[in-house]
Design a protein around this motif. Structure first.
Motif, PDB file in Angstrom:
ATOM      1  N   GLU A 274      43.725  35.800  34.659  1.00  9.63           N
ATOM      2  CA  GLU A 274      42.652  35.743  34.220  1.00  9.63           C
ATOM      3  C   GLU A 274      41.295  36.905  34.722  1.00  9.63           C
ATOM      4  OE1 GLU A 274      40.929  32.782  31.995  1.00  9.63           O
ATOM      5  OE2 GLU A 274      43.062  31.613  31.756  1.00  9.63           O
TER       6      GLU A 274
ATOM      7  N   SER B  52      32.544  37.549  31.848  1.00  8.56           N
ATOM      8  CA  SER B  52      33.356  36.978  31.976  1.00  8.56           C
ATOM      9  C   SER B  52      34.263  35.995  33.314  1.00  8.56           C
ATOM     10  CB  SER B  52      34.622  38.216  31.828  1.00  8.56           C
ATOM     11  OG  SER B  52      33.723  39.038  30.334  1.00  8.56           O
TER      12      SER B  52
ATOM     13  N   THR C 127      39.311  40.901  33.693  1.00  5.30           N
ATOM     14  CA  THR C 127      38.056  40.901  33.051  1.00  5.30           C
ATOM     15  C   THR C 127      37.294  42.583  33.300  1.00  5.30           C
ATOM     16  OG1 THR C 127      37.225  40.273  36.130  1.00  5.30           O
ATOM     17  CG2 THR C 127      37.267  38.098  34.076  1.00  5.30           C
TER      18      THR C 127
ATOM     19  N   LYS D  69      34.260  40.410  41.419  1.00  8.48           N
ATOM     20  CA  LYS D  69      35.497  40.330  41.735  1.00  8.48           C
ATOM     21  C   LYS D  69      36.673  40.409  42.189  1.00  8.48           C
ATOM     22  CE  LYS D  69      39.755  42.893  38.207  1.00  8.48           C
ATOM     23  NZ  LYS D  69      39.510  43.191  36.654  1.00  8.48           N
TER      24      LYS D  69
END
Ligand SMILES: Cc1cc2nc3c(=O)[nH]c(=O)nc-3n(C[C@H](O)[C@H](O)[C@H](O)COP(=O)(O)O)c2cc1C
Length: 317
Positions: free
Chosen positions: A299, A308, A303, A280
């Motif tokens: 977005e 994702s 996650t 991430k």
């Protein structure tokens, strides 16, 4: 472009990836090596934790053939434990060199008398460097921040040299500055002019022009690059190309940046280092320089799993 020689270690250039906690794991170092970093450093690892045989801390030194030359950075303040952990890591991973952290300003580090707090104890710095340079058969480097006064900073740098270090990196900020304000090039230049071991300049080297300016102004032997390489390993190619030819390579387009990001994931998988939190963070870092990605970055922020993130990043292609 000049090549750095650190003790018996001859590098193929003079651009070095800075040690950065939470950033310079093996996959990110491999990408920086691929794009021309001549030397890369591990995240700092605590000598106390290595002595306690903490697997997580020991494994920060994990390396592989493709990344060499690499250095493992140690953080600690007890000479015997620094020496014991350095010898242990030298035997276990055979790094090309060991670096000692005299620059970290983080509260958790300085409250234990480590990192930049050691700059207040030049005698102890001398003891640490002497013990390590006597104990190791690989080169030893030290990374410092500057003190408020130039004379004090020079005194520390000279102690490091006299005690047997093979090179020194100077980050031109004080402990109090943290990462704010400007890196003081005058201090770095002054130290370079007084020492005989190689000096690497560090702080605020972000692109081709800042690299050239710092090299020309300080006359340092090498440049250590930190934040500019986060999510942007290609920076090493851009800078080395410019220093060699005087020409600026075009910036990476979205496809090329994504290719680096997916390479990063592949390397993480290969070395069993793929975690959601790290991915991430890296997704945020790699998308930072892209155009029109504000929504995408929001977005990514929301996650909760690797899939994702992969979906979002794949949709960018
Ligand atoms: C996220 C992060 C982690 C860092 N971790 C370390 C570290 O483990 N050891 C160290 O000596 N310096 C560490 N630093 C400092 C960098 O190595 C470097 O000295 C500093 O960022 C200044 O260089 P730059 O302007 O090129 O970023 C860290 C910096 C950042 C931003």
């Amino acid at each position: 472009m000049n090549s750095l020689t650190i003790g018996k270690l001859k590098l193929d250039g003079n651009l070095v990836l800075a040690p950065m906690s939470g950033v310079t794991n093996l996959p990110s170092r491999l990408l920086c090596r691929k794009y021309g970093a001549s030397l890369v450093y591990s995240e700092m690892t605590s000598s106390e934790a290595v002595v306690r045989q903490s697997l997580k801390s020991i494994e920060r030194g994990f390396t592989c053939k493709d990344e060499r030359p690499m250095g493992i950075q140690l953080m600690g303040s007890i000479p015997n434990n620094l020496a014991a952990s350095a010898i242990f890591l030298q035997e276990k991973y055979r790094p090309e060199l060991i670096d000692i952290n005299f620059g970290c300003p983080a509260q958790g580090v300085i409250k234990n008398g480590c990192g930049s707090e050691l700059l207040k104890k030049p005698g102890l710095i001398g003891e640490i460097i002497t013990m390590l340079s006597d104990s190791l058969d690989i080169p030893l480097t030290a990374k410092i921040r500057i003190s408020d006064s130039f004379d004090e900073t020079l005194k520390i740098a000279e102690i490091i040299e006299k005690s047997g270090a093979d090179a020194i990196t100077v980050h031109g900020r004080t402990q109090k500055q943290g990462y704010s304000g400007k890196s003081n090039l005058d201090f770095i230049k002054g130290i370079k002019s007084e020492l005989t071991i190689p000096v690497m300049a560090n702080g605020d080297i972000f692109d081709e022009i800042t690299s050239q300016n710092v090299l020309e102004y300080t006359r340092c032997d090498g440049l250590m690059i930190g934040r500019a390489a986060i999510g942007n390993p290609f920076i090493f190619k851009k800078i080395s190309y410019f220093l060699r030819t005087g020409e600026i390579l075009p910036s990476r387009n979205t496809e090329e940046i994504l290719a680096d990001f997916f390479d990063y994931i592949k390397l993480c998988r290969n070395y069993g280092m793929l975690t959601f939190n790290d991915l991430k963070r890296n997704a945020q870092w790699f998308t930072k320089g892209m155009e029109n990605v504000k929504q995408v970055r929001m977005e990514i922020n929301k996650t909760h799993d690797i899939d994702s993130i992969m979906t979002i990043m794949n949709e960018l292609i």
